[in-house]
Write an enzyme that holds these catalytic residues in place. Structure first.
Site, PDB file in Angstrom:
ATOM      1  N   GLY A 178      96.340  39.929 -39.997  1.00 28.12           N
ATOM      2  CA  GLY A 178      96.352  38.561 -40.503  1.00 28.12           C
ATOM      3  C   GLY A 178      97.423  37.721 -39.839  1.00 28.12           C
ATOM      4  N   PRO A 233      97.035  34.159  -2.072  1.00 31.35           N
ATOM      5  CA  PRO A 233      96.713  32.940  -2.818  1.00 31.35           C
ATOM      6  C   PRO A 233      95.244  32.546  -2.744  1.00 31.35           C
ATOM      7  CG  PRO A 233      98.791  32.658  -1.681  1.00 31.35           C
ATOM      8  CD  PRO A 233      98.235  33.974  -1.227  1.00 31.35           C
ATOM      9  N   GLU A 241      93.212  44.517 -10.205  1.00 28.88           N
ATOM     10  CA  GLU A 241      92.658  45.747  -9.616  1.00 28.88           C
ATOM     11  C   GLU A 241      91.143  45.814  -9.759  1.00 28.88           C
ATOM     12  OE1 GLU A 241      94.924  49.314 -10.107  1.00 28.88           O
ATOM     13  OE2 GLU A 241      96.733  48.177 -10.600  1.00 28.88           O
TER      14      GLU A 241
END
Length: 383
Positions: A338, A128, A362
């Protein structure tokens, strides 16, 4: 341009392309919508030997060269990059790392299971609070009389929620960040928990998880290499991981081109196919150049890997260019399609979502540039 492939490489390309069209493409859209991990496809790939990759036959692998391995990743990714993620994490981050750093006992125990996809592997590095700054991990391995006790948390771990084996990088000395070590942790051990993450922008049918290790006890023979090798193990894994990510992004770019050419010939405006409009041709031409450049850079890195030569610089160049090129190609593909390109009726919107993370995981594009410039100047931008 055409690239001369040898007989084995051509067979790998044809086999992977046929499998991708037959098994992966028909369910890619639905799996993406439902965030459904393709366990059946992974199992079939394992039975066919597609997870053997560059692992030697003596350990249950296919003994492929790295160009063949790149070709397989390209073809699978062109169909669905989520499936390619399972393949490249299993082989590039886990299996080839065990091949390089593992003991003979570790190779014999784990590689045959990984090469058949009997077991799925994951690579536990990111935390984290730790991404690019990999030397400051908080996951800690404490020595015990019988082995090691691991505590910590990992995040954004591909395959983490379906893996039977986790290659976990941890600190062993709180006063010395370089005393990292690599451990092969079987995920059914008490204290090991994986929580699957949802709501991702892309790679929605690959499994991504948080890993929680609470007093997970492993024996001494779970240590891979020596204490202090952890950072080198992680970086060597990333050298291979970045290569297969680049190959996967080449597949996304190639898929974007093929979809765009087909649509531009089919769609008519102002009385002619949009392929006849100059600005559409401009976008297609840019894709062609990006794809040729990506393939050349990727194969250069692959030849160095085949020869057993240092390739960190060349792999970083390939990873940086291929990932950024895939984003450009997917973006132009949506523009060519589109309004239809903005829907999931066509694969190009998924190509763009899947390509986006490749410039982050990575090693971000920014980190790749620092690695490349560090080789050029001889000065590292980070210690």
């Amino acid at each position: 341009m055409d690239f001369e492939l040898n007989e084995t490489q051509r067979l790998i390309k044809d086999t992977a392309a046929e499998f991708a069209q037959r098994r992966i493409v028909p369910v890619a859209r639905e799996n993406d919508e439902k965030e459904r991990y393709p366990a059946d496809i992974v199992a079939e790939m394992g039975a066919l030997g597609m997870f053997g990759g560059p692992i030697p036959e003596e350990y249950g692998g296919a003994g492929l060269d790295y160009i063949s391995y790149a070709i397989m990743n390209e073809e699978i990714s062109k169909a669905c990059s989520s499936v390619r993620t399972v393949l490249s994490v299993q082989l590039s981050l886990v299996a080839t790392t065990i091949l390089k750093w593992g003991s003979e006992a570790q190779k014999k125990k784990y590689l045959p299971r990984l090469c058949t996809a009997e077991w799925i592997g994951c690579f536990g590095l990111t935390e984290p609070d730790v991404g690019s700054d990999a030397q400051h991990l908080k996951t800690f391995a404490e020595k015990t009389p019988d082995g090691w006790k691991l505590n910590g948390q990992k995040i954004w771990i591909s395959n983490g929620g379906v893996a039977q084996l986790a290659l976990v990088i941890a600190q062993t000395d709180r006063e010395s960040p370089r005393r990292m070590a690599a451990f092969l942790v079987e995920t059914d051990l008490p204290g090991f928990e994986a929580r699957t993450m949802h709501g991702k922008l892309g790679l929605r049918s690959s499994n991504t998880a948080e890993l929680f290790l609470a007093n997970v006890e492993v024996p001494d023979d779970a240590l891979m290499g020596e204490v202090g090798d952890g950072f080198k193990v992680a970086m060597s894994a990333l050298d291979n991981g970045r290569y297969s990510v680049g190959a996967g992004c080449l597949g996304i770019a190639q898929g974007s081109l093929e979809a765009s050419v087909a649509y531009a010939k089919e769609r008519h405006t102002f009385g002619k196919p949009i392929a006849a409009h100059q600005l559409v041709q401009d976008m297609i031409a840019r894709m062609v150049v990006d794809i040729d450049a990506s393939r050349l850079l990727l194969y250069r890195a692959g030849e160095l890997k085949n020869a057993g030569l240092p390739n960190t610089r060349e792999t970083s160049i390939a990873k940086y260019y291929c990932t950024e090129a895939a984003l450009r190609c997917a973006n132009d593909a949506i523009q060519i399609h589109g309004g239809m390109g903005y829907s999931n009726e066509y694969p190009v919107e998924r190509y763009m979502r899947d390509a986006r993370v490749a410039t982050i995981y990575e090693g971000t594009s920014q980190i790749q540039k620092l690695i490349i410039a560090g080789f050029e100047t001889g000065i590292r931008a980070f210690a």
